[in-house]
Design a protein around this motif. Structure first.
Motif, PDB file in Angstrom:
ATOM      1  N   GLU A  88       0.827  -1.209   0.000  1.00  0.00           N
ATOM      2  CA  GLU A  88       0.000   0.000   0.000  1.00  0.00           C
ATOM      3  C   GLU A  88       0.861   1.260   0.000  1.00  0.00           C
ATOM      4  O   GLU A  88       0.578   2.220  -0.726  1.00  0.00           O
ATOM      5  CB  GLU A  88      -0.926  -0.001   1.221  1.00  0.00           C
ATOM      6  N   SER A  89       1.906   1.247   0.808  1.00  0.00           N
ATOM      7  CA  SER A  89       2.764   2.431   0.874  1.00  0.00           C
ATOM      8  C   SER A  89       3.474   2.660  -0.451  1.00  0.00           C
ATOM      9  O   SER A  89       3.617   3.806  -0.899  1.00  0.00           O
ATOM     10  CB  SER A  89       3.788   2.285   2.008  1.00  0.00           C
ATOM     11  N   MET A  90       3.915   1.590  -1.103  1.00  0.00           N
ATOM     12  CA  MET A  90       4.566   1.735  -2.406  1.00  0.00           C
ATOM     13  C   MET A  90       3.605   2.266  -3.458  1.00  0.00           C
ATOM     14  O   MET A  90       3.980   3.071  -4.312  1.00  0.00           O
ATOM     15  CB  MET A  90       5.167   0.401  -2.853  1.00  0.00           C
ATOM     16  N   LEU A  91       2.358   1.819  -3.402  1.00  0.00           N
ATOM     17  CA  LEU A  91       1.352   2.322  -4.343  1.00  0.00           C
ATOM     18  C   LEU A  91       1.120   3.814  -4.155  1.00  0.00           C
ATOM     19  O   LEU A  91       0.761   4.522  -5.104  1.00  0.00           O
ATOM     20  CB  LEU A  91       0.044   1.553  -4.185  1.00  0.00           C
ATOM     21  N   HIS A  92       1.340   4.294  -2.936  1.00  0.00           N
ATOM     22  CA  HIS A  92       1.220   5.718  -2.642  1.00  0.00           C
ATOM     23  C   HIS A  92       2.567   6.442  -2.753  1.00  0.00           C
ATOM     24  O   HIS A  92       2.675   7.610  -2.394  1.00  0.00           O
ATOM     25  CB  HIS A  92       0.643   5.922  -1.233  1.00  0.00           C
ATOM     26  N   GLU A  93       3.574   5.711  -3.280  1.00  0.00           N
ATOM     27  CA  GLU A  93       4.917   6.262  -3.501  1.00  0.00           C
ATOM     28  C   GLU A  93       5.512   6.828  -2.208  1.00  0.00           C
ATOM     29  O   GLU A  93       6.113   7.900  -2.180  1.00  0.00           O
ATOM     30  CB  GLU A  93       4.887   7.326  -4.604  1.00  0.00           C
ATOM     31  N   LYS A  94       5.326   6.062  -1.143  1.00  0.00           N
ATOM     32  CA  LYS A  94       5.854   6.465   0.158  1.00  0.00           C
ATOM     33  C   LYS A  94       6.568   5.290   0.813  1.00  0.00           C
ATOM     34  O   LYS A  94       6.296   4.126   0.502  1.00  0.00           O
ATOM     35  CB  LYS A  94       4.730   6.934   1.089  1.00  0.00           C
ATOM     36  N   SER A  95       7.491   5.611   1.710  1.00  0.00           N
ATOM     37  CA  SER A  95       8.053   4.557   2.553  1.00  0.00           C
ATOM     38  C   SER A  95       6.993   4.160   3.578  1.00  0.00           C
ATOM     39  O   SER A  95       6.051   4.923   3.845  1.00  0.00           O
ATOM     40  CB  SER A  95       9.305   5.052   3.265  1.00  0.00           C
ATOM     41  N   LEU A  96       7.147   2.968   4.146  1.00  0.00           N
ATOM     42  CA  LEU A  96       6.133   2.486   5.086  1.00  0.00           C
ATOM     43  C   LEU A  96       5.999   3.406   6.287  1.00  0.00           C
ATOM     44  O   LEU A  96       4.886   3.659   6.769  1.00  0.00           O
ATOM     45  CB  LEU A  96       6.470   1.070   5.541  1.00  0.00           C
ATOM     46  N   ILE A  97       7.121   3.945   6.761  1.00  0.00           N
ATOM     47  CA  ILE A  97       7.059   4.790   7.962  1.00  0.00           C
ATOM     48  C   ILE A  97       6.346   6.112   7.658  1.00  0.00           C
ATOM     49  O   ILE A  97       5.652   6.658   8.521  1.00  0.00           O
ATOM     50  CB  ILE A  97       8.477   5.030   8.518  1.00  0.00           C
ATOM     51  N   GLU A  98       6.491   6.622   6.451  1.00  0.00           N
ATOM     52  CA  GLU A  98       5.718   7.811   6.054  1.00  0.00           C
ATOM     53  C   GLU A  98       4.229   7.487   6.001  1.00  0.00           C
ATOM     54  O   GLU A  98       3.386   8.280   6.424  1.00  0.00           O
ATOM     55  CB  GLU A  98       6.148   8.284   4.674  1.00  0.00           C
ATOM     56  N   TYR A  99       3.925   6.330   5.446  1.00  0.00           N
ATOM     57  CA  TYR A  99       2.536   5.958   5.198  1.00  0.00           C
ATOM     58  C   TYR A  99       1.797   5.604   6.488  1.00  0.00           C
ATOM     59  O   TYR A  99       0.620   5.937   6.650  1.00  0.00           O
ATOM     60  CB  TYR A  99       2.504   4.775   4.235  1.00  0.00           C
ATOM     61  N   ALA A 100       2.489   4.935   7.391  1.00  0.00           N
ATOM     62  CA  ALA A 100       1.849   4.511   8.647  1.00  0.00           C
ATOM     63  C   ALA A 100       2.838   4.704   9.791  1.00  0.00           C
ATOM     64  O   ALA A 100       3.396   3.730  10.323  1.00  0.00           O
ATOM     65  CB  ALA A 100       1.410   3.052   8.543  1.00  0.00           C
ATOM     66  N   PRO A 101       3.086   5.953  10.189  1.00  0.00           N
ATOM     67  CA  PRO A 101       4.160   6.245  11.155  1.00  0.00           C
ATOM     68  C   PRO A 101       3.966   5.620  12.532  1.00  0.00           C
ATOM     69  O   PRO A 101       4.950   5.357  13.228  1.00  0.00           O
ATOM     70  CB  PRO A 101       4.153   7.774  11.235  1.00  0.00           C
ATOM     71  N   ASP A 102       2.719   5.380  12.931  1.00  0.00           N
ATOM     72  CA  ASP A 102       2.475   4.845  14.265  1.00  0.00           C
ATOM     73  C   ASP A 102       2.190   3.348  14.278  1.00  0.00           C
ATOM     74  O   ASP A 102       1.870   2.777  15.330  1.00  0.00           O
ATOM     75  CB  ASP A 102       1.292   5.589  14.911  1.00  0.00           C
ATOM     76  N   HIS A 103       2.289   2.716  13.115  1.00  0.00           N
ATOM     77  CA  HIS A 103       2.053   1.278  13.043  1.00  0.00           C
ATOM     78  C   HIS A 103       3.178   0.532  13.776  1.00  0.00           C
ATOM     79  O   HIS A 103       4.326   0.986  13.788  1.00  0.00           O
ATOM     80  CB  HIS A 103       1.998   0.826  11.578  1.00  0.00           C
ATOM     81  N   PRO A 104       2.879  -0.610  14.403  1.00  0.00           N
ATOM     82  CA  PRO A 104       3.921  -1.361  15.115  1.00  0.00           C
ATOM     83  C   PRO A 104       5.140  -1.693  14.250  1.00  0.00           C
ATOM     84  O   PRO A 104       6.271  -1.717  14.761  1.00  0.00           O
ATOM     85  CB  PRO A 104       3.186  -2.633  15.556  1.00  0.00           C
ATOM     86  N   ILE A 105       4.938  -1.957  12.952  1.00  0.00           N
ATOM     87  CA  ILE A 105       6.079  -2.245  12.087  1.00  0.00           C
ATOM     88  C   ILE A 105       6.974  -1.018  11.960  1.00  0.00           C
ATOM     89  O   ILE A 105       8.211  -1.122  11.980  1.00  0.00           O
ATOM     90  CB  ILE A 105       5.616  -2.718  10.689  1.00  0.00           C
ATOM     91  N   SER A 106       6.366   0.157  11.849  1.00  0.00           N
ATOM     92  CA  SER A 106       7.146   1.392  11.762  1.00  0.00           C
ATOM     93  C   SER A 106       7.946   1.613  13.031  1.00  0.00           C
ATOM     94  O   SER A 106       9.122   1.995  12.987  1.00  0.00           O
ATOM     95  CB  SER A 106       6.220   2.586  11.510  1.00  0.00           C
ATOM     96  N   LEU A 107       7.318   1.366  14.168  1.00  0.00           N
ATOM     97  CA  LEU A 107       8.029   1.514  15.439  1.00  0.00           C
ATOM     98  C   LEU A 107       9.177   0.504  15.546  1.00  0.00           C
ATOM     99  O   LEU A 107      10.255   0.817  16.054  1.00  0.00           O
ATOM    100  CB  LEU A 107       7.053   1.336  16.598  1.00  0.00           C
ATOM    101  N   ASN A 108       8.937  -0.704  15.015  1.00  0.00           N
ATOM    102  CA  ASN A 108       9.968  -1.735  14.997  1.00  0.00           C
ATOM    103  C   ASN A 108      11.156  -1.302  14.129  1.00  0.00           C
ATOM    104  O   ASN A 108      12.318  -1.440  14.519  1.00  0.00           O
ATOM    105  CB  ASN A 108       9.366  -3.038  14.460  1.00  0.00           C
ATOM    106  N   LEU A 109      10.860  -0.732  12.958  1.00  0.00           N
ATOM    107  CA  LEU A 109      11.920  -0.283  12.053  1.00  0.00           C
ATOM    108  C   LEU A 109      12.702   0.883  12.651  1.00  0.00           C
ATOM    109  O   LEU A 109      13.917   1.011  12.431  1.00  0.00           O
ATOM    110  CB  LEU A 109      11.323   0.111  10.700  1.00  0.00           C
ATOM    111  N   LYS A 110      12.028   1.727  13.404  1.00  0.00           N
ATOM    112  CA  LYS A 110      12.732   2.818  14.084  1.00  0.00           C
ATOM    113  C   LYS A 110      13.737   2.272  15.093  1.00  0.00           C
ATOM    114  O   LYS A 110      14.854   2.780  15.222  1.00  0.00           O
ATOM    115  CB  LYS A 110      11.721   3.734  14.776  1.00  0.00           C
ATOM    116  N   THR A 111      13.339   1.219  15.793  1.00  0.00           N
ATOM    117  CA  THR A 111      14.251   0.587  16.746  1.00  0.00           C
ATOM    118  C   THR A 111      15.437  -0.045  16.031  1.00  0.00           C
ATOM    119  O   THR A 111      16.585   0.056  16.477  1.00  0.00           O
ATOM    120  CB  THR A 111      13.506  -0.485  17.567  1.00  0.00           C
ATOM    121  N   ILE A 112      15.162  -0.704  14.892  1.00  0.00           N
ATOM    122  CA  ILE A 112      16.228  -1.331  14.102  1.00  0.00           C
ATOM    123  C   ILE A 112      17.220  -0.277  13.622  1.00  0.00           C
ATOM    124  O   ILE A 112      18.439  -0.475  13.702  1.00  0.00           O
ATOM    125  CB  ILE A 112      15.638  -2.096  12.899  1.00  0.00           C
ATOM    126  N   TRP A 113      16.709   0.875  13.132  1.00  0.00           N
ATOM    127  CA  TRP A 113      17.613   1.920  12.665  1.00  0.00           C
ATOM    128  C   TRP A 113      18.466   2.467  13.811  1.00  0.00           C
ATOM    129  O   TRP A 113      19.656   2.715  13.638  1.00  0.00           O
ATOM    130  CB  TRP A 113      16.819   3.046  12.002  1.00  0.00           C
TER     131      TRP A 113
END
Length: 289
Positions: free
Chosen positions: A258-283
Motif C-alpha cells: 500500500e505504501s509503495m502504491l502511494h509512492e511512500k516509505s512504510l514509515i511515512e505511510y503509517a508512522p504509528d504502526h507497530p512495524i514502523s516503530l519496529n523499524l525505528k528501533t532497528i535503525w
C-alpha cells in the motif's frame, strides 16, 4: 561519516522496502542505489534529477556493410556468436551478445568493422524529499555494472563529505555478483535482509561468506518472519552461531504494498504502526553500532 549497505542474498526479500523505510529515518544522509541493473528505489524516493552523466559500459562492434565483402571471417571467429546474417544476407552485430573484445575488428581483411564506446547508460545526482540521492540507469545486458556501482559510490562519498552528512545509505543489489562485490568493498557495515525460506537462507549464507571475506561487520533483519515461524527460528539460530547480530524481525504486511502504491516509505505511510516503530528501533540499533 558511516556508510551502511543494505543487501539480500536473493531478490524479493524486501530489501528495497526496508531501505526506503530507513531512508526516512536517516536524517543528514546521502542515498545511493547500488542495484544499477534493476534500480527501483527511485519509485519511492521520487528523485528530481539535477545532474546527468554518461557511463562507458564497454565497446560495441559495428559492421559497415558497404565495405563488407561477406567473407564470413568475423562470424566464424566470434566466440560469443554475436554476428548474424541479416535479411540482406550480410553480417551484422547483435548488441546484446557482443562483448566488445574487438577480435572481429582485428581479423576483418578489409577493415569493415569498427568498435565504439557504448555510452547508452547514465548515472544521476538528484534531490529527494529525504536528501541527496545518487543513482543510475543501465539497459538490459549492459556491461561493467560493478564499475558503475564503484563510480556512484565515489560520488556519494564526495557529496557526503561536502554536505557533512552523517550517513551514506546504500540500497545494494541481491546476490553475490559484481555489483554486490562493488557494494561491499570499503563499506562500514552491511545490513542483511533475510527471507525465512530454504532458498532465502541458502543465498544469505553465500552472501555472508562474501561479506566476511572483506571483513565487514554484518547485521541482520528477518523480513516476513511470520510466514514461516519455524524456519525463522532456524535462521535466527544460524545467525547466532555465526555471531551475526539479529537487529529485529519484521512481519509480512500488505502495508508495504500500500505504501509503495502511494509512492511512500512504510514509515511515512503509517508512522504509528507497530512495524514502523519496529523499524525505528532497528535503525537506532544499526546507526549506533
Amino acid at each position: 561519516m558511516k556508510e551502511i549497505t543494505i543487501l539480500s542474498g536473493k531478490g524479493g526479500a524486501g530489501k528495497t522496502s526496508i531501505a526506503a523505510a530507513l531512508a526516512y529515518l536517516a536524517s543528514n544522509a546521502v542515498f545511493c542505489d547500488n542495484d544499477v541493473d534493476a534500480a527501483d528505489l527511485h519509485l519511492i524516493l521520487k528523485p528530481e534529477i539535477k545532474e546527468t552523466y554518461p557511463f562507458d559500459s564497454g565497446s560495441l562492434a559495428f559492421i559497415n556493410q558497404s565495405a563488407c565483402t561477406n567473407c564470413g571471417t568475423c562470424q566464424e571467429a566470434c566466440r560469443f556468436e554475436a554476428i548474424h546474417i541479416n535479411s540482406n544476407s550480410f553480417p551484422e552485430v547483435n548488441p546484446y551478445q557482443c562483448e566488445g573484445c574487438r577480435l572481429c575488428e582485428r581479423l576483418c581483411p578489409v577493415g569493415a568493422i569498427q568498435t565504439s564506446q557504448n555510452l547508452n547508460n547514465q548515472w544521476f545526482v538528484s534531490d529527494t524529499r529525504f536528501g541527496t540521492m545518487v543513482h543510475a540507469k543501465m539497459g538490459p545486458g549492459e556491461e561493467n555494472s560493478g564499475k558503475l556501482v564503484t563510480r556512484i559510490r565515489e560520488k556519494a562519498k564526495e557529496l557526503a563529505l561536502e554536505n557533512k552528512a552523517q550517513f551514506i545509505l546504500n540500497d545494494g543489489p541481491p546476490g553475490i555478483g559484481c555489483t554486490a562485490i562493488s557494494s561491499i568493498t570499503g563499506t562500514n557495515a552491511v545490513l542483511l535482509v533475510i527471507e525465512p525460506s530454504i532458498s532465502g537462507l541458502h543465498d544469505a549464507k553465500r552472501l555472508i561468506e562474501l561479506v566476511n571475506s572483506f571483513s565487514v561487520p554484518i547485521f541482520a533483519i528477518i523480513n516476513k518472519y511470520d510466514i514461516n515461524t519455524e524456519f525463522t527460528a532456524t535462521v535466527a539460530n544460524y545467525l547466532n552461531d555465526e555471531n551475526i547480530p539479529l537487529l529485529g524481525k519484521v512481519p509480512f504486511s500488505e502495508l508495504f504494498v500500500e505504501s509503495m502504491l502511494h509512492e511512500k516509505s512504510l514509515i511515512e505511510y503509517a508512522p504509528d504502526h507497530p512495524i514502523s516503530l519496529n523499524l525505528k528501533t532497528i535503525w537506532k540499533r544499526i546507526s549506533n553500532n
